[in-house]
Enzyme design. Structure first.
Site, PDB file in Angstrom:
ATOM      1  N   LYS A  39       3.760 -15.212  -6.112  1.00  0.00           N
ATOM      2  CA  LYS A  39       5.227 -15.267  -6.249  1.00  0.00           C
ATOM      3  C   LYS A  39       5.789 -14.081  -7.028  1.00  0.00           C
ATOM      4  O   LYS A  39       6.857 -13.582  -6.687  1.00  0.00           O
ATOM      5  CB  LYS A  39       5.668 -16.590  -6.864  1.00  0.00           C
ATOM      6  CG  LYS A  39       5.266 -16.762  -8.317  1.00  0.00           C
ATOM      7  CD  LYS A  39       5.591 -18.152  -8.827  1.00  0.00           C
ATOM      8  CE  LYS A  39       5.273 -18.210 -10.306  1.00  0.00           C
ATOM      9  NZ  LYS A  39       4.957 -19.553 -10.778  1.00  0.00           N
ATOM     10  N   ARG A 134       8.248 -29.439 -17.169  1.00  0.00           N
ATOM     11  CA  ARG A 134       8.820 -28.916 -15.929  1.00  0.00           C
ATOM     12  C   ARG A 134       8.421 -29.939 -14.874  1.00  0.00           C
ATOM     13  O   ARG A 134       8.739 -31.121 -15.057  1.00  0.00           O
ATOM     14  CB  ARG A 134       8.311 -27.498 -15.650  1.00  0.00           C
ATOM     15  CG  ARG A 134       9.288 -26.700 -14.771  1.00  0.00           C
ATOM     16  CD  ARG A 134       8.839 -25.266 -14.521  1.00  0.00           C
ATOM     17  NE  ARG A 134       7.652 -25.214 -13.676  1.00  0.00           N
ATOM     18  CZ  ARG A 134       7.010 -24.073 -13.373  1.00  0.00           C
ATOM     19  NH1 ARG A 134       7.443 -22.922 -13.864  1.00  0.00           N
ATOM     20  NH2 ARG A 134       5.960 -24.088 -12.586  1.00  0.00           N
TER      21      ARG A 134
HETATM   22  C1  LIG Z   1       3.821 -19.553 -11.310  1.00  0.00           C
HETATM   23  C2  LIG Z   1       2.897 -20.658 -11.245  1.00  0.00           C
HETATM   24  C3  LIG Z   1       1.532 -20.431 -11.480  1.00  0.00           C
HETATM   25  C4  LIG Z   1       0.967 -19.088 -11.856  1.00  0.00           C
HETATM   26  O1  LIG Z   1       1.321 -18.757 -13.170  1.00  0.00           O
HETATM   27  P1  LIG Z   1       0.766 -17.418 -13.877  1.00  0.00           P
HETATM   28  O2  LIG Z   1       1.192 -17.521 -15.282  1.00  0.00           O
HETATM   29  O3  LIG Z   1       1.373 -16.268 -13.160  1.00  0.00           O
HETATM   30  O4  LIG Z   1      -0.710 -17.443 -13.730  1.00  0.00           O
HETATM   31  C5  LIG Z   1       0.692 -21.508 -11.363  1.00  0.00           C
HETATM   32  N1  LIG Z   1       1.145 -22.730 -11.043  1.00  0.00           N
HETATM   33  C6  LIG Z   1       2.440 -22.978 -10.815  1.00  0.00           C
HETATM   34  C7  LIG Z   1       2.875 -24.356 -10.459  1.00  0.00           C
HETATM   35  C8  LIG Z   1       3.365 -21.956 -10.907  1.00  0.00           C
HETATM   36  O5  LIG Z   1       4.658 -22.201 -10.676  1.00  0.00           O
END
Ligand SMILES: *Cc1c(COP(=O)(O)O)cnc(C)c1O
Length: 582
Positions: A39, A134
């Site tokens: 993302k 969250r």
């Molecule tokens: C963005 C996200 C991740 C990855 O997080 P990082 O800190 O970039 O490793 C993992 N799980 C979910 C649900 C996320 O939204």
């Protein structure tokens, strides 16, 4: 000269692949599989392909648009939707993704409807709330939700997961992970099923992983930031062995003037409704960069030069250039944090240049810009001289071929540590029926001057109409003036490889035997050389890189260790080898 578009974000795919592989190995050592999260890079297909090539087989993104982008580009992976699906997007979720993370029964019911309609079973992971607040089902609601999910057609419950540290900043510690493991056990007991995925979190789980004796049931992590920026995310410490500079934001200087450090006149609101405050530093060199808040989260940028960001508006970043040479047209490099990466990748105005996508011209311009920035930084590198002696390779007993030098009794001297490294490289080549060719190592000022003059006279013959200054410029393209040559440190090695089976010098793309033609195809990763030459360069470069040398920016045969060039390329704070004149 045509220049590359700025601002741009330079994406080093080799460094990203290295990080992905290193993290897979690390977590794999305790049975944890890594999902690659795309993302932050908007599902950039060349990055996604680099992750897949590094052995990652599930890619996760929060947005269906990004997943479609990767699918359309032919990325061969399973796709997981990270963000709880929108009820309104249920059909697209079933169509374009294989797995989704879920917290709402009504959404899963809708997914089931479309999954039945499309005859395309969908896999779900239920997210459990563990305190970050969250997404997640409260643990007390989990059993009831599972009971209902198990009744749904074409929906397969494959696991549970949690996400911490993103919103509430809550640490994924021994307690939280132990709790998730116990939930997994309870669910399996209650429902008589096996959960394939127990997904413990993201890049913030690093400290827990490194300190825990037992990872319990946790067998999966979803990693984004750690792969791209080489850091864990609780304290933003660098993870040992990972690159923290795979992503570079590059901006161009559009104004550079000596001006006061304090605005003058009556102070009111700035462009963003704030009353700005400034520190009076007297007259300073202020440079304006052609990049602003519409391009990138400026607060997330760290300059690699010793300059300071004073402020930014939508289209401008203003810096105090201090002693740096920032002329109009120069490019300035920045490290990015997560927010800056996310915003730059998302902005329409920032060019995304990944290392596999550049054509020859772009590549060469990138190398030349990088070289200019490198030369700017070189004088400022601290040297903590370790006073190790120069030793001659002549009587080393290593299997080496010494290329003839213009100096008659050239001794082929290197620093002590470099001597050992050459020994190891030489032995590794022995096993492959190959021999390391040493072209040039430590050079005295006199030696370097001689090389310079020889090149001047050969170019004069080649270009009789050129002015002396033009000749000098051409010479400086590949040969450093004596006081700047890394060869005067005893840490630089020029090398090629001899193939004993074929009884010839290997082909590296610009050489005919020992003779090298100096042109831009000498840049180590030039895209337009033969596959054979690429393979041979890869061999040469990896032998030296494994011994902690850095390959030169422009010359595939030149390697640095311990000196200022090495310090810059390796991101070290100081060099250990200064100049030894004679
Ligand atoms: C963005 C996200 C991740 C990855 O997080 P990082 O800190 O970039 O490793 C993992 N799980 C979910 C649900 C996320 O939204």
């Amino acid at each position: 000269m045509h220049s590359m578009l700025t601002p741009r974000i330079e994406i080093n795919l080799e460094k990203i692949s290295h990080n992905a592989r290193a993290l897979r190995e690390l977590y794999g050592s305790k049975g944890i599989d890594v999902i690659g999260v795309t993302k932050a890079v908007c599902g950039d297909p060349s990055i996604a392909k680099a992750l897949v090539k590094s052995g990652i087989h599930i890619l996760a993104d929060s947005r269906i648009e990004n997943i479609r982008r990767m699918r359309n580009a032919g990325v061969q992976a399973k796709f997981l939707l990270l963000r709880t699906p929108h009820l309104s997007q249920a059909e697209a979720v079933v169509k374009y993704t294989d797995i989704s993370l879920n917290t709402e029964l009504s959404v899963i019911e809708r997914l089931s409807t479309y999954a039945v309609d499309c005859d395309h079973p969908h896999q779900v992971v239920l997210m459990v709330e563990l305190g970050d607040l969250r997404e997640g089902l409260m643990p007390s609601d989990l059993d009831e939700t599972i009971r209902r999910v198990l009744e749904l057609e074409s929906i397969e419950l494959i696991g549970i997961g949690t996400n911490l540290a993103c919103f509430g900043g809550i640490k994924p510690d021994e307690d939280k992970m132990g709790f998730l493991s116990s939930i997994a056990n309870d669910v399996e007991d209650t429902f008589g099923l096996t959960l394939k995925f127990i997904s413990g979190g993201n890049s913030a789980n690093y400290n827990w992983f490194m300190s825990t004796k037992d990872v319990g049931r946790i067998n999966n992590l979803r990693l984004g930031e750690a792969i791209y920026l080489g850091r864990e995310t609780l304290y933003r410490n660098a993870i040992p062995g990972l690159f923290t500079d795979a992503m570079t934001l590059v901006a161009e200087v559009i104004e550079s003037k000596i001006k006061p450090s304090m605005p003058y006149g009556e102070v009111c609101q700035d462009a963003f409704g704030k009353i700005p405050e400034f520190e009076d530093r007297g007259q300073i060199r202020r440079a304006i960069l052609g990049v602003g808040l519409q391009d990138v989260l400026v607060s997330g940028l760290t300059p690699r030069l010793v300059i300071e960001i004073i402020g930014a508006s939508s289209d401008h970043v203003i810096v105090d250039a201090k002693n740096a040479d920032v002329r109009v047209g120069n490019e300035v490099e920045f490290d990015v944090n997560y927010g800056a990466l996310l915003s730059a990748m998302t902005s329409l105005y920032v060019n995304k240049i990944s290392s596999d996508r550049v054509n020859a011209q772009e590549y060469c311009e990138m190398v030349e810009q990088k070289y200019r920035r490198h030369m700017q930084r070189l004088p400022a590198i601290d040297i903590k001289e370790d006073h190790s002696p120069l030793i001659s390779l002549n009587e080393s007993g290593f299997n080496l071929i010494f290329e003839q030098s213009i100096i008659t009794d050239y001794k082929y001297m290197v620093r002590e540590a470099v001597f050992d490294k050459i020994g190891r490289i030489s032995r590794r080549l022995d096993d492959e029926d190959k021999t390391l060719i040493i072209r040039s190592v430590w050079r005295s000022f006199g030696h370097q001057k001689l090389l310079w003059e020889e090149r001047v006279s050969s170019l004069k013959t080649e270009y009789p109409k050129k002015q002396p200054e033009e000749i000098e410029e051409l010479v400086s393209y590949f040969i450093a003036p004596p006081s700047q040559s890394m060869h005067s440190t005893g840490g630089a090695v020029d090398a090629l490889i001899y193939d004993l089976k074929e009884d010839c010098v290997m082909r590296f793309g610009t050489n005919d035997g020992f003779k090298i033609n100096l042109n831009d195809k000498c840049y180590p990763h030039h895209p337009y050389i033969t596959p054979e030459a690429k393979g041979n360069r890869k061999l040469l470069i990896s032998l030296f890189e494994e011994e902690d040398f850095a390959v030169d920016i422009k010359e595939y045969w030149h390697f640095d260790y311990g000196n200022a060039s090495w310090a810059i390329e390796k991101g070290n704070d100081f060099a250990i080898y200064g100049i030894i004149e004679a």
